[in-house]
Design an enzyme around this catalytic site. Structure first.
Site, mmCIF file in Angstrom:
data_model
loop_
_atom_site.group_PDB
_atom_site.id
_atom_site.type_symbol
_atom_site.label_atom_id
_atom_site.label_comp_id
_atom_site.label_asym_id
_atom_site.label_seq_id
_atom_site.Cartn_x
_atom_site.Cartn_y
_atom_site.Cartn_z
ATOM 1 C CE LYS A 79 -4.288 -1.738 2.013
ATOM 2 N NZ LYS A 79 -5.354 -1.480 2.994
ATOM 3 C CG ASP A 115 -9.629 0.251 2.952
ATOM 4 O OD1 ASP A 115 -10.600 -0.441 2.598
ATOM 5 O OD2 ASP A 115 -8.458 -0.157 2.895
ATOM 6 N N GLY A 138 -5.222 -0.400 17.064
ATOM 7 C CA GLY A 138 -4.480 -0.762 15.872
ATOM 8 C C GLY A 138 -3.662 0.408 15.375
ATOM 9 C CG MET A 142 -8.019 -1.239 7.799
ATOM 10 S SD MET A 142 -8.671 -0.599 6.235
ATOM 11 C CE MET A 142 -10.440 -0.734 6.528
#
Length: 281
Positions: A79, A115, A138, A142
């Site tokens: 990514k 996203d 996290g 993402m």
């Protein structure tokens, strides 16, 4: 962009004019392949979608450009690496330095992050209040997209919880949020899991990213894990009467954004829902 199209019940036969869209991931899955190919069939579009992996991302993106591949979905660990390989990066991907979608317009590669766009849509459609605090567990790619979507939607009070202190602090500092290594006694009206905890087949598939006490203090619980959509966290939150947002909703919306960018066609909500169910079957 064209408007929504009703089902026609069959994709044209494969030919030299059929347009190809692909995905690139370290561990390809069938989710995107099923989602896109189902909708091509339903909408009668002359496209086909195939998942790939690679050990040479520069050569792979060169192939997208040289072969006229219309669209390319990008997953970990590519990514960030693809940013240097495209011609244009949209604002949705610039701030988080993470790309998940590339569109090829006659050799001009334009990158975005659907996203991020999907999470912003879900924040709006679920009426989440920017005055409320949010805990986001996290700190990977993402998590960066999710946290940036919250911050970009006006959420000024947030805590990034991450075992990796380096990436966790960096993400928190970039957004003006706090950092914590563990959830512990932290509480907030909105809880968001962007870790593999609860993911089917993973080492923590039976665990919850937040305990029952934290859930009891929240009115919204958002789990980005898509397989299964009913994670242990989501099941506990439903039982506690909290509003829930599932990973299945994220993956369906982000895939629909990709689909529209590739084809110029926006499927109806019913078509997106059906494609999402098939993709996760």
């Amino acid at each position: 962009m064209a408007g929504a199209v009703q089902p026609t019940g069959g994709r044209p036969p494969l030919s030299k004019d059929t347009r190809l869209c692909i995905s690139l991931a370290a561990r390809p899955s069938n989710i995107g392949t099923r989602f896109h190919n189902y909708l091509y069939e339903q909408l009668g579009l002359d496209f086909i979608y195939k998942a790939f992996t690679t050990t040479d991302i520069a050569a792979a993106i060169g192939g997208v450009r040289a072969l006229g591949i219309r669209g390319c979905s990008v997953s970990m660990p590519f990514k960030r690496d693809v940013i240097a390989l495209v011609d244009e990066v949209e604002p949705s991907a610039q701030g988080i330095e993470s790309v998940n979608t590339i569109v090829n317009d006659d050799g001009h590669l334009r990158a975005s992050n659907t996203d991020y766009l999907a999470v912003q849509q879900l924040i709006r459609s679920n009426g989440l209040d920017p005055d409320d605090a949010v805990i986001i567990r996290g700190s990977g790619g993402m998590a960066s997209a999710v946290a940036t979507a919250f911050q970009g939607s006006g959420f000024s009070s947030g805590i990034i919880v991450a075992r990796n202190a380096e990436t966790g602090r960096a993400l928190a500092d970039r957004l003006g949020y706090e950092y914590a290594p563990e959830v512990g006694s932290l509480r907030a009206p909105i809880l968001v899991n962007v870790t593999p905890i609860g993911m089917s087949g993973g080492p923590e598939e039976t665990q919850q990213a937040f305990d029952d006490e934290a859930i009891a203090h929240a009115y919204v619980v958002f789990d980005v894990v898509a397989l299964p959509s009913e994670t242990p966290l989501i099941a506990s939150a439903r039982g506690a009467g909290s509003k829930v947002i599932t990973g299945a909703e994220v993956i369906a919306l982000q895939a629909a954004e990709q689909f529209e960018r590739y084809t110029g066609v926006r499927p109806t909500p019913e078509q997106i829902s059906a494609a999402s169910a098939i993709s996760r079957a």
